[in-house]
Enzyme design. Structure first.
Site, PDB file in Angstrom:
ATOM      1  N   ASP A  49       0.936   0.800   1.993  1.00 49.99           N
ATOM      2  CA  ASP A  49       1.733  -0.094   3.008  1.00 49.99           C
ATOM      3  C   ASP A  49       1.921  -1.034   2.141  1.00 49.99           C
ATOM      4  O   ASP A  49       1.229  -1.713   1.194  1.00 49.99           O
ATOM      5  CB  ASP A  49       0.765  -0.289   4.239  1.00 49.99           C
ATOM      6  CG  ASP A  49       1.191  -1.320   5.056  1.00 49.99           C
ATOM      7  OD1 ASP A  49       2.533  -1.270   5.298  1.00 49.99           O
ATOM      8  OD2 ASP A  49       0.434  -2.292   5.428  1.00 49.99           O
ATOM      9  N   ASP A  61       2.811  -5.092   3.846  1.00 47.12           N
ATOM     10  CA  ASP A  61       2.201  -6.016   4.529  1.00 47.12           C
ATOM     11  C   ASP A  61       0.589  -6.009   4.663  1.00 47.12           C
ATOM     12  O   ASP A  61       0.621  -4.974   5.427  1.00 47.12           O
ATOM     13  CB  ASP A  61       3.255  -6.522   5.635  1.00 47.12           C
ATOM     14  CG  ASP A  61       4.534  -6.815   5.491  1.00 47.12           C
ATOM     15  OD1 ASP A  61       4.877  -7.882   4.947  1.00 47.12           O
ATOM     16  OD2 ASP A  61       5.490  -5.915   5.991  1.00 47.12           O
ATOM     17  N   SER A  88       8.633  -2.553   7.040  1.00 51.37           N
ATOM     18  CA  SER A  88       9.568  -3.552   6.825  1.00 51.37           C
ATOM     19  C   SER A  88      10.895  -3.378   6.154  1.00 51.37           C
ATOM     20  O   SER A  88      11.117  -2.534   5.356  1.00 51.37           O
ATOM     21  CB  SER A  88       8.781  -4.766   5.933  1.00 51.37           C
ATOM     22  OG  SER A  88       9.691  -5.699   5.683  1.00 51.37           O
ATOM     23  N   GLY A 135       2.381  -3.209  11.522  1.00 52.35           N
ATOM     24  CA  GLY A 135       3.012  -1.994  11.302  1.00 52.35           C
ATOM     25  C   GLY A 135       3.920  -1.509  12.188  1.00 52.35           C
ATOM     26  O   GLY A 135       4.721  -0.678  11.962  1.00 52.35           O
TER      27      GLY A 135
END
Ligand code: G6P
Ligand code: MG
Length: 218
Positions: free
Chosen positions: A9, A11, A116, A46
């Site tokens: 992931d 962020d 994102s 998320g």
């Protein structure tokens, strides 16, 4: 099953952009007279941009038409882009670059699985793009976490079985997505928010490929 790939992931795992998302959403919430705290922001981790806006509007019991919602999302994103435009290599979270480099050195494939739409821009800004074999982001998916789509697309792009892939996630919704997709999930952050993960670490510093292999074979 052995370790063949890792999906990260972005962020909160690779870069600390959560604070910038918070500042931009907070500014929007203030304009709409909706109370929105840093604590509230945890629930947005998320989630896609539109799911995040819907969450905030629900908090304020506000119903808006699609056109207005698009305008608000564009405004939030413009503020967010301003905040992240100065991001550089120094903004990479502790241990992330070292871990990714050691994975690459051992021939383990590396991918990004982020909700994102700005993921590629941030990876470019912090100089990590060349280390990634695949980037799946908010532009490539229709369902946001906790749906496993983003990670399943990453696995498919790499041609590797989810059971041979470790997913790194800082959000409860992302850990759920990883587990639903059949991946080995490593939570990055606080144990109590990430209890569904197979393992939880406070950050990626000091994490070795050997340790990942041991965890997966246990
Ligand atoms: C990440 C963040 C979320 C953010 C989402 C969409 O998953 O954790 O907080 O809302 O991406 O980001 P974007 O940059 O497309 O607005
Ligand atoms: Mg995250």
């Amino acid at each position: 099953m052995g370790l063949k790939a890792c999906l990260f992931d972005m962020d909160g795992v690779i870069v600390d952009s959560a604070v910038h998302h918070f500042v931009a959403w907070k500014r929007l919430a203030d304009e709409l007279s909706i109370s929105f705290t840093e604590e509230d922001n945890h629930a947005l981790k998320g989630l896609s941009r539109v799911d995040s806006l819907d969450h905030i509007l629900r908090m304020g019991h506000l119903h808006l038409d699609e056109k207005t919602k698009v305008k608000l999302m564009d405004q939030k994103n413009a503020w967010y882009l301003d905040l992240i435009q100065g991001m550089r290599e120094e903004d990479i979270l502790p241990g992330a670059k070292e871990l990714i480099e050691s994975l690459v050195a051992e021939g383990i494939r590396v991918g990004l699985g982020s909700s994102s739409r700005n993921a590629q821009l941030i990876l470019d800004n912090v100089g990590l793009t060349p280390l990634f074999d695949t980037v799946v982001d908010g532009n490539h998916i229709t369902l946001s976490k906790p749906d496993p789509e983003v990670f399943l697309k990453g696995a498919a792009a790499l041609g590797i079985d989810p059971r041979e892939i470790v997913v790194f996630e800082d959000a409860a919704s992302g850990v759920k997505a990883a587990k639903t997709g059949g991946f080995f999930a490593v939570g990055v952050g606080e144990e109590e928010q990430l209890s569904e993960a197979d393992k939880v670490v406070p950050d990626l510093s000091g994490l070795t490929v050997d340790r990942l292999r041991t965890w997966m074979s246990a």
